[in-house]
Design an enzyme around this catalytic site. Structure first.
Site, PDB file in Angstrom:
ATOM      1  N   HIS A 122       0.633  -1.157  -0.061  1.00 13.84           N
ATOM      2  CA  HIS A 122      -0.095  -0.026  -0.014  1.00 13.84           C
ATOM      3  C   HIS A 122       0.891   1.269   0.049  1.00 13.84           C
ATOM      4  O   HIS A 122       0.684   2.186  -0.856  1.00 13.84           O
ATOM      5  CB  HIS A 122      -0.891  -0.149   1.201  1.00 13.84           C
ATOM      6  CG  HIS A 122      -1.699   1.278   1.489  1.00 13.84           C
ATOM      7  ND1 HIS A 122      -1.250   2.264   2.260  1.00 13.84           N
ATOM      8  CD2 HIS A 122      -2.598   1.720   0.945  1.00 13.84           C
ATOM      9  CE1 HIS A 122      -2.204   3.065   2.276  1.00 13.84           C
ATOM     10  NE2 HIS A 122      -3.062   2.818   1.264  1.00 13.84           N
ATOM     11  N   GLU A 164       2.192   1.818  -3.436  1.00 10.82           N
ATOM     12  CA  GLU A 164       1.093   2.166  -4.350  1.00 10.82           C
ATOM     13  C   GLU A 164       1.078   3.787  -4.130  1.00 10.82           C
ATOM     14  O   GLU A 164       0.874   4.372  -5.134  1.00 10.82           O
ATOM     15  CB  GLU A 164      -0.418   1.524  -3.730  1.00 10.82           C
ATOM     16  CG  GLU A 164      -1.274   2.259  -4.784  1.00 10.82           C
ATOM     17  CD  GLU A 164      -2.601   2.539  -3.765  1.00 10.82           C
ATOM     18  OE1 GLU A 164      -2.985   3.685  -3.637  1.00 10.82           O
ATOM     19  OE2 GLU A 164      -3.005   1.398  -2.946  1.00 10.82           O
ATOM     20  N   HIS A 165       1.090   4.289  -3.160  1.00  5.66           N
ATOM     21  CA  HIS A 165       1.160   5.849  -2.675  1.00  5.66           C
ATOM     22  C   HIS A 165       2.512   6.337  -3.574  1.00  5.66           C
ATOM     23  O   HIS A 165       2.226   7.373  -4.303  1.00  5.66           O
ATOM     24  CB  HIS A 165       1.046   5.938  -1.433  1.00  5.66           C
ATOM     25  CG  HIS A 165      -0.168   6.073  -0.847  1.00  5.66           C
ATOM     26  ND1 HIS A 165      -0.787   7.030  -0.057  1.00  5.66           N
ATOM     27  CD2 HIS A 165      -1.105   4.986  -0.424  1.00  5.66           C
ATOM     28  CE1 HIS A 165      -2.066   7.095   0.167  1.00  5.66           C
ATOM     29  NE2 HIS A 165      -2.053   5.827   0.249  1.00  5.66           N
TER      30      HIS A 165
END
Length: 433
Positions: A54, A57-58
């Site tokens: 995650h 992904e950012h």
């Protein structure tokens, strides 16, 4: 005069390097949705890098060798499009939704971010603060918080029991080197699916993918097979409590289920619909409509490759919590013993059919369907086939599934002003141990 057969709107090509490209031609729209699906999620992380998928992904949106974060944003804003991503426990998806005339820009942007995001040191520090803010936002939402606690109660130390977002400790300590290594080792073409839906041409999409994936398309690699898992989750579900002052008590309770490859998964979906999937479901009618005990009550399914959970959620005033638990456990016991009726089965099947078809009204939802199917199952499953599978479900199959699953050990998670597990309702403690 006989009608000419309608050409298959879904086409699939495997490029060198094992990169799969699947498209769906939707002539009734003026849009195109492009998604790059990567078969990597939070269950692929070690405990020391929990939340890396995650976090990455950012981070990839912050800069590439040819674009800054501002330039990436300006490029998509200038055409009125959307560029975004999401991470789950088993995959990550980066996607763009644009006018069909801007297809080339969408492929360029998504490929640039996924393949060439820089993971620069200065970007890591900025985005670290953003992810920590996201964790704080999750913690302020009781339902979101409890969802993560519930999966921990269901799966314990198994990777699917960990929050996708990670923890304050893991995000605070994660280094640029760890994130860069996660990117370079995991984001390889054989783990990827490029899914495109809308008013598009398959051959044109293939040409654009070849252009923008370029050197990554190396012979000698085959697509990674759909994730199966080992089918074994150690331990038993547990009861977890988050003591927090508030106006409501929130509860999730449920049982483990087989994973998405289970032959009875459609019957499980029908059971979920009859239990708490709609306004006419048993839980909604008994808890909200008949007794007015709660505003929010529903059942849901979490499905992974090798496991899953059928769960019930409710939120109510603390003084009504005992009765909500009593009614919920009574409903579950009744269904386990006597099953659902033919009428309930018919209504739940109709809701599934309608939700499936109405949920595919735009190119974005179609892109998600074909991309997820390719990654999860290694094939395209047509809407017609899915509707036939729903129609084939019988009330006897649903009731057999109910007897099998609802006899399993329950897990539960509670968030509210309760100081100890001993203060929780006896039926909940008895059910979830």
């Amino acid at each position: 005069m006989p009608r000419r057969p309608t050409p298959n709107p879904v086409r699939r090509t495997t490029l060198p390097g094992g990169l799969r490209v699947i498209t769906e031609y939707v002539p009734s729209v003026r849009s195109a949705s492009v998604g790059v699906w990567v078969g990597v999620g939070s269950r692929d992380e070690g405990p020391s890098v929990a939340g890396a998928a995650h976090f990455l992904e950012h981070l990839l949106f912050k800069s590439t060798p040819t674009r800054s974060a501002v330039q990436i944003a300006q490029s998509v804003d200038a055409v009125g499009g959307e560029l975004n991503a999401f991470t789950s426990r088993e995959h990550t998806c980066y996607y763009a939704h644009v006018l069909d005339t801007d297809l080339e820009l969408a492929v360029d942007l998504v490929a640039d971010v996924v393949l060439r995001g820089r993971c620069a040191v200065e970007d890591v520090e900025v985005e670290r603060d953003v992810v920590l803010e996201e964790i704080a936002m999750r913690d302020d939402d009781p339902e979101d918080t409890l969802g993560d606690v519930f999966l921990s109660a269901m799966f314990g130390e198994h990777p699917v029991g960990r929050p996708v977002i990670g923890s304050v400790e893991s995000i605070s300590s994660m280094t640029r080197s760890q994130l860069h290594s996660f990117h370079t080792r995991r984001y390889t073409p054989e783990r990827m699916v490029v899914a495109v839906a809308g008013n598009i041409d398959h051959d044109r999409v293939i040409a654009l993918v070849r252009e923008h994936f370029g050197p990554r398309l190396v012979n000698g690699r085959e697509p990674v097979r759909p994730r199966k898992g080992n089918g074994r989750v150690p331990g038993q579900p547990s009861l977890q409590l988050v003591n927090r002052d508030g106006e409501q008590t929130h509860v999730f309770m449920g049982v483990r289920t087989p994973g998405r490859h289970w032959e009875h998964r459609w019957a499980l979906s029908v059971l979920n619909g009859a239990l708490g999937g709609g306004l006419s479901s048993r839980l909604f009618q008994q808890i909200r409509e008949t007794r007015g005990l709660a505003y929010s009550v529903y059942s849901t399914i979490d499905t992974f490759a090798d496991s899953g959970a059928l769960s019930v959620y409710a939120a109510c005033l603390p003084e009504r919590f005992d009765e909500v638990v009593r009614v919920t456990t009574d409903v579950l016991a009744d269904v386990a013993r006597d099953g659902i009726t033919e009428a309930e089965c018919r209504i739940a099947k109709g809701a599934l059919r309608g939700g499936l078809v109405l949920g595919l009204e735009d190119s974005g939802s179609r892109m998600h369907r074909i991309g997820r199917n390719e990654l999860d199952f290694g094939e395209h499953r047509s809407v017609t086939t899915s509707l036939e599978r729903i129609d084939a479900v019988t009330v006897d199959e649903v009731n057999a599934v109910a007897r099998q699953l609802l006899a399993r050990p329950f897990g539960a998670a509670v968030l509210g002003p309760h100081r100890s597990k001993r203060s929780l309702p006896k039926p909940l403690r008895a059910l979830a141990g």
